[in-house]
Design a protein around this motif. Structure first.
Motif, PDB file in Angstrom:
ATOM      1  N   GLY A  98       0.795  -1.222   0.000  1.00 36.30           N
ATOM      2  CA  GLY A  98       0.000   0.000   0.000  1.00 36.30           C
ATOM      3  C   GLY A  98       0.826   1.269   0.000  1.00 36.30           C
ATOM      4  O   GLY A  98       0.281   2.363   0.067  1.00 36.30           O
ATOM      5  N   GLY A  99       2.157   1.122  -0.072  1.00 40.17           N
ATOM      6  CA  GLY A  99       3.037   2.266  -0.052  1.00 40.17           C
ATOM      7  C   GLY A  99       3.382   2.672   1.363  1.00 40.17           C
ATOM      8  O   GLY A  99       2.606   3.329   2.053  1.00 40.17           O
ATOM      9  N   GLY A 100       4.551   2.277   1.844  1.00 38.77           N
ATOM     10  CA  GLY A 100       4.925   2.539   3.231  1.00 38.77           C
ATOM     11  C   GLY A 100       4.976   4.009   3.582  1.00 38.77           C
ATOM     12  O   GLY A 100       4.691   4.395   4.716  1.00 38.77           O
ATOM     13  N   ALA A 101       5.335   4.862   2.613  1.00 36.10           N
ATOM     14  CA  ALA A 101       5.526   6.284   2.896  1.00 36.10           C
ATOM     15  C   ALA A 101       4.228   7.006   3.239  1.00 36.10           C
ATOM     16  O   ALA A 101       4.252   8.157   3.651  1.00 36.10           O
ATOM     17  CB  ALA A 101       6.187   6.967   1.695  1.00 36.10           C
ATOM     18  N   SER A 102       3.082   6.355   3.074  1.00 36.10           N
ATOM     19  CA  SER A 102       1.800   6.940   3.480  1.00 36.10           C
ATOM     20  C   SER A 102       1.514   6.721   4.957  1.00 36.10           C
ATOM     21  O   SER A 102       0.603   7.349   5.507  1.00 36.10           O
ATOM     22  CB  SER A 102       0.649   6.322   2.672  1.00 36.10           C
ATOM     23  OG  SER A 102       0.676   6.733   1.332  1.00 36.10           O
ATOM     24  N   PHE A 103       2.271   5.840   5.603  1.00 35.10           N
ATOM     25  CA  PHE A 103       1.918   5.410   6.950  1.00 35.10           C
ATOM     26  C   PHE A 103       3.021   5.634   7.978  1.00 35.10           C
ATOM     27  O   PHE A 103       2.756   5.612   9.172  1.00 35.10           O
ATOM     28  CB  PHE A 103       1.550   3.923   6.932  1.00 35.10           C
ATOM     29  CG  PHE A 103       0.445   3.594   5.971  1.00 35.10           C
ATOM     30  CD1 PHE A 103      -0.882   3.735   6.358  1.00 35.10           C
ATOM     31  CD2 PHE A 103       0.712   3.182   4.684  1.00 35.10           C
ATOM     32  CE1 PHE A 103      -1.911   3.462   5.476  1.00 35.10           C
ATOM     33  CE2 PHE A 103      -0.315   2.897   3.793  1.00 35.10           C
ATOM     34  CZ  PHE A 103      -1.623   3.037   4.184  1.00 35.10           C
ATOM     35  N   GLY A 104       4.231   5.816   7.538  1.00 38.65           N
ATOM     36  CA  GLY A 104       5.349   5.978   8.451  1.00 38.65           C
ATOM     37  C   GLY A 104       6.650   5.821   7.694  1.00 38.65           C
ATOM     38  O   GLY A 104       6.678   5.845   6.461  1.00 38.65           O
ATOM     39  N   VAL A 105       7.730   5.663   8.444  1.00 37.63           N
ATOM     40  CA  VAL A 105       9.037   5.399   7.835  1.00 37.63           C
ATOM     41  C   VAL A 105       9.386   3.947   8.131  1.00 37.63           C
ATOM     42  O   VAL A 105       9.675   3.589   9.280  1.00 37.63           O
ATOM     43  CB  VAL A 105      10.128   6.333   8.390  1.00 37.63           C
ATOM     44  CG1 VAL A 105      11.470   6.020   7.730  1.00 37.63           C
ATOM     45  CG2 VAL A 105       9.749   7.793   8.153  1.00 37.63           C
ATOM     46  N   VAL A 106       9.335   3.104   7.117  1.00 35.38           N
ATOM     47  CA  VAL A 106       9.670   1.693   7.308  1.00 35.38           C
ATOM     48  C   VAL A 106      11.188   1.575   7.408  1.00 35.38           C
ATOM     49  O   VAL A 106      11.916   1.992   6.502  1.00 35.38           O
ATOM     50  CB  VAL A 106       9.138   0.823   6.158  1.00 35.38           C
ATOM     51  CG1 VAL A 106       9.468  -0.645   6.421  1.00 35.38           C
ATOM     52  CG2 VAL A 106       7.629   1.008   6.000  1.00 35.38           C
ATOM     53  N   LEU A 107      11.650   1.031   8.511  1.00 31.47           N
ATOM     54  CA  LEU A 107      13.085   0.889   8.746  1.00 31.47           C
ATOM     55  C   LEU A 107      13.630  -0.411   8.177  1.00 31.47           C
ATOM     56  O   LEU A 107      14.727  -0.452   7.626  1.00 31.47           O
ATOM     57  CB  LEU A 107      13.376   0.948  10.250  1.00 31.47           C
ATOM     58  CG  LEU A 107      14.829   0.726  10.681  1.00 31.47           C
ATOM     59  CD1 LEU A 107      15.720   1.843  10.152  1.00 31.47           C
ATOM     60  CD2 LEU A 107      14.926   0.644  12.204  1.00 31.47           C
ATOM     61  N   SER A 108      12.847  -1.499   8.296  1.00 33.75           N
ATOM     62  CA  SER A 108      13.347  -2.789   7.832  1.00 33.75           C
ATOM     63  C   SER A 108      12.193  -3.752   7.607  1.00 33.75           C
ATOM     64  O   SER A 108      11.094  -3.576   8.149  1.00 33.75           O
ATOM     65  CB  SER A 108      14.320  -3.393   8.852  1.00 33.75           C
ATOM     66  OG  SER A 108      13.675  -3.591  10.100  1.00 33.75           O
TER      67      SER A 108
END
Length: 543
Positions: A238-248
């Motif tokens: 769903g696109g991580g940048a819409s929900f937070g900063v995915v680290l790993s």
């Protein structure tokens, strides 16, 4: 696995550190405006003494600012003198740098763009029309492979080539189903779905993700258990940048044979390409799951008796990965796809890792360490679009496409077959909905290497015209599109009062019925829409 351990520090270093920070901070702020100074001051104040953020901050006055900015720009359309530049770049070295970036950006109302590999086709991770800064993840790229449990933790700043190389160093019979371009960043690739030439066997990249770490809008570091299944579902397609900063991401490794087989066969219209392509569309989505046959269609000069006569023709390039030996492959092709005429002499048996070189047009005799090179072989100006095909195209339909392509000349079609595992996974399993019912995905390509608005407009228009011509042959209501092939032609979100309606326009094409669930999750975890971009998931409209 522990990404966040602090290094040992001596008493002497702890005494020197405050002086160093003051000196470094004064250098940073000396030639920036008051808004920047306030923002930078906030970042420094929220920096941990054990992991100072100062060395990660690059302002336009820094002599290396341009090189840091340009290092991960993969589309030259967004590397011009008129392209808006960020206030600053934060090249995070530690999770606390991400947390500080979020806290201070919220406080000062600055838009944050999150960049890993920079391969997003529309430059959304490093370009904006409003004041913004870049949180660049390229330093956070550790890869920890656990062969015993057949898993790996991968930080989102890693690139696919590094992932493949590191897995192969631990085991020759393990791999991971992801893209064929080694310099693609893990962050954008996995959060958007991710696919490659093993998807018919193992599904998408996100179908093989089993855990993740994300920093939320409050600066909290969460894993799958603490973020909950809804958010974990959302950041797998769903696109991580819409929900937070995915680290790993924690991935599940897949088992592969020690030797695989690749081939590339090219056929022009004069070599019966139309009939072969007509057959391909019936065979490729239904053949053995171990076999992936990509079809690339482009326009080339007609060659007769070794010379070109100026006329144009269509060429179909059939590029394949088979998870097995060449004899088995030739036997299978003779039974299922005899019109291609595959011979054992066309096949190359090699390791899975070397097959990655083959698929990215690198000589497979070169050392595999080339996969650790974080810079692409070449950079172009480019435009991409996407579609999905649900029914085979008639021969008459194909001939019309050939005529249109020759008329346009510069546009290229990539056909990537589905079926296999892709048809077995429910469309609601992840946000990526394009599963059963699709025969193949289409990618429209235009590449050029000359600067200038007129040249860009001409080439972008080629893809738009071909995309429009393909309307009768592709999915409808909605006309589906692939998030990893980001296309701002589908709609732009200005993230104002009309954000939900603007987001729904492109959101339904990317996510179909999964869009509404993504909106609900977004509204819950980021109600004030801090994590936003030109095609992010919007929040629900307020009553």
């Amino acid at each position: 696995m522990e990404f966040l351990h602090s290094p040992n520090r001596s008493i002497k270093l702890s005494l020197i550190f405050p002086i160093f920070v003051l000196l470094f901070f004064s250098c940073i702020v000396s030639s920036t405006n008051s808004h920047d100074n306030t923002f930078i001051h906030c970042l420094v104040n929220h920096s941990q003494p054990s992991h100072p953020i100062t060395s990660s901050i690059f302002t336009p006055s820094n002599p290396t600012f341009s090189s840091v900015l340009e290092a991960y720009i993969r589309n030259l359309r967004f590397n011009t003198s008129t392209t808006r530049k960020p206030y600053l770049i934060i090249t995070a070295l530690h999770v606390s740098h991400i947390q500080a970036s979020i806290i201070c950006a919220k406080k000062h109302n600055l838009q944050m763009k999150i960049r890993s590999g920079g391969h997003d086709y529309e430059g959304v991770s490093y370009v904006a029309e409003v004041p913004f800064f870049i949180l660049d993840m390229f330093n956070l790229r550790s890869i920890d492979v656990d062969i015993e449990n057949e898993t790996a933790w991968i930080q989102t700043g890693a690139q696919l080539g590094e992932v493949y190389y590191t897995i192969n160093k631990k085991s020759e019979i393990h791999g991971f189903p992801a893209g064929v371009c080694p310099t693609v960043g893990v962050g954008g690739h996995l959060s958007g779905g991710g696919y490659g030439n093993m998807m018919r066997k193992f599904g998408l990249s996100v179908d093989n993700v089993i855990d993740a770490q994300i920093i939320d809008v409050n600066g909290k570091l969460l894993d799958r258990k603490s973020m909950g299944e809804d958010l974990f579902w959302a950041i797998r397609g769903g696109g991580g940048a819409s929900f937070g900063v995915v680290l790993s991401y924690k991935i599940k490794l897949v088992r592969i044979p020690k030797r695989v087989t690749v081939f590339q066969i090219r056929k022009t219209l004069e070599q019966n390409a139309s009939d072969i392509i007509y057959n391909w569309q019936h065979v490729a989505p239904n053949i053995d799951n171990d076999l992936f046959i990509r079809l690339i269609i482009d326009v080339v000069n007609v060659t007769q008796n070794g010379t070109q006569n100026g006329a144009k023709t269509i060429r179909g390039s059939f590029i394949s990965l088979f998870l097995g030996d060449s004899k088995t492959l030739v036997s299978l092709m003779n039974e299922k796809f005899p019109s291609l005429g595959l011979k054992e002499s066309d096949c190359i048996e090699t390791s899975w890792l070397q097959s990655v070189l083959f698929w990215t047009n690198i000589d497979i005799t070169k050392p595999v360490e080339i996969l650790l090179d974080r810079q692409p072989q070449s950079l172009n100006y480019l435009k991409r679009k996407s579609d999905y095909v649900k029914k085979p195209i008639s021969k008459k339909g194909l001939e019309g496409i050939w005529k249109k392509m020759i008329e346009l000349e510069g546009a290229i079609l990539y056909f990537n077959p589905y079926g296999g595992k892709m048809a077995e996974i429910p469309s609601t399993e992840t946000p990526f909905p394009h599963r059963a019912g699709n025969l193949w995905k289409v990618q429209y390509q235009a590449n050029w290497n000359v600067a200038g608005k007129d040249v860009a407009d001409y080439n972008i228009n080629l893809t738009r015209q071909l995309h429009k011509y393909m309307t009768p042959f592709v999915s409808k209501n909605p006309r589906e599109a692939f998030l990893n092939y980001k296309d701002l032609d589908l709609g732009i979100n200005h993230n104002g009062k009309n954000s939900y309606n603007e987001g729904r326009v492109y959101g339904v094409e990317y996510f179909k019925d999964n869009f509404d669930r993504l909106v609900k999750i977004k509204t819950k975890v980021d109600p004030h829409n801090f994590f936003r971009n030109e095609q992010s998931i919007p929040t629900q409209p307020s009553l």
